[in-house]
Design a protein around this motif. Structure first.
Motif, PDB file in Angstrom:
ATOM      1  N   LYS A 132     -11.096  -1.341   7.727  1.00 30.61           N
ATOM      2  CA  LYS A 132     -10.432  -1.685   8.985  1.00 30.61           C
ATOM      3  C   LYS A 132      -9.451  -2.828   8.768  1.00 30.61           C
ATOM      4  N   ARG A 133      -9.878  -3.849   8.045  1.00 29.70           N
ATOM      5  CA  ARG A 133      -9.019  -5.006   7.780  1.00 29.70           C
ATOM      6  C   ARG A 133      -7.805  -4.592   6.946  1.00 29.70           C
ATOM      7  N   GLU A 136      -5.328  -2.874   9.154  1.00 27.90           N
ATOM      8  CA  GLU A 136      -4.622  -3.855   9.986  1.00 27.90           C
ATOM      9  C   GLU A 136      -3.531  -4.568   9.174  1.00 27.90           C
ATOM     10  N   ARG A 140       0.682  -4.608   9.578  1.00 27.49           N
ATOM     11  CA  ARG A 140       1.483  -5.840   9.613  1.00 27.49           C
ATOM     12  C   ARG A 140       2.608  -5.820   8.581  1.00 27.49           C
TER      13      ARG A 140
END
Length: 143
Positions: A132-133, A136, A140
């Motif tokens: 998940k990180r 993300e 970005r």
């Protein structure tokens, strides 16, 4: 020099859960690690169906495979490590990894299945959080 192995002691003290079920899927062996992992005592588990630890949504698929294995005497998972969800006595979800082996009588009749199980819930959650990180961060970077 060959040393005799006390298999009952081995199963009792091993850190992984060891569960044996008979041809019908009833639990015939449940070690202390299985109690720690799933929350059911040996007395609560023995004689019960494996449904005790299988999430309801997966039971049909599990039993289809189990019955095929009992009918054919073969499992396609003999050397694989399987990763599936399971349930604890208190209802929480677990992520487990296990291997299975078929058990036979001295007359080579199939009598049941042994599963050696490890709780991988923490590792599974850590992996999911890392994925998940990463997703993300990728969003970005590409923005």
């Amino acid at each position: 020099m060959q040393v005799a192995i006390d298999y009952r002691q081995l199963v009792a003290v091993i850190g992984d859960a060891v569960i044996i079920s008979d041809k019908g899927g009833s639990i015939t062996l449940w070690n202390a690690a299985a109690t720690r992992m799933f929350g059911f005592t040996e007395e609560e588990a023995l004689g019960q169906s494996l449904d005790l630890i299988i999430p309801e949504r997966l039971r049909g698929r599990h039993w289809d495979g189990y019955q095929k294995t009992m009918a054919s005497g073969e499992t396609r998972y003999g050397t694989d490590v399987l990763r599936v969800p399971a349930i604890h006595k208190d209802g929480r979800s677990l992520s487990i990894a296990f291997s299975v082996a078929l058990l036979h009588s001295p007359q080579q009749e199939l009598t049941g299945i042994v599963a050696v199980i490890r709780d991988e819930t923490t590792r599974f959650l850590e992996d999911r959080n890392l994925r998940k990180r990463l997703a993300e961060l990728e969003v970005r970077v590409s923005a």
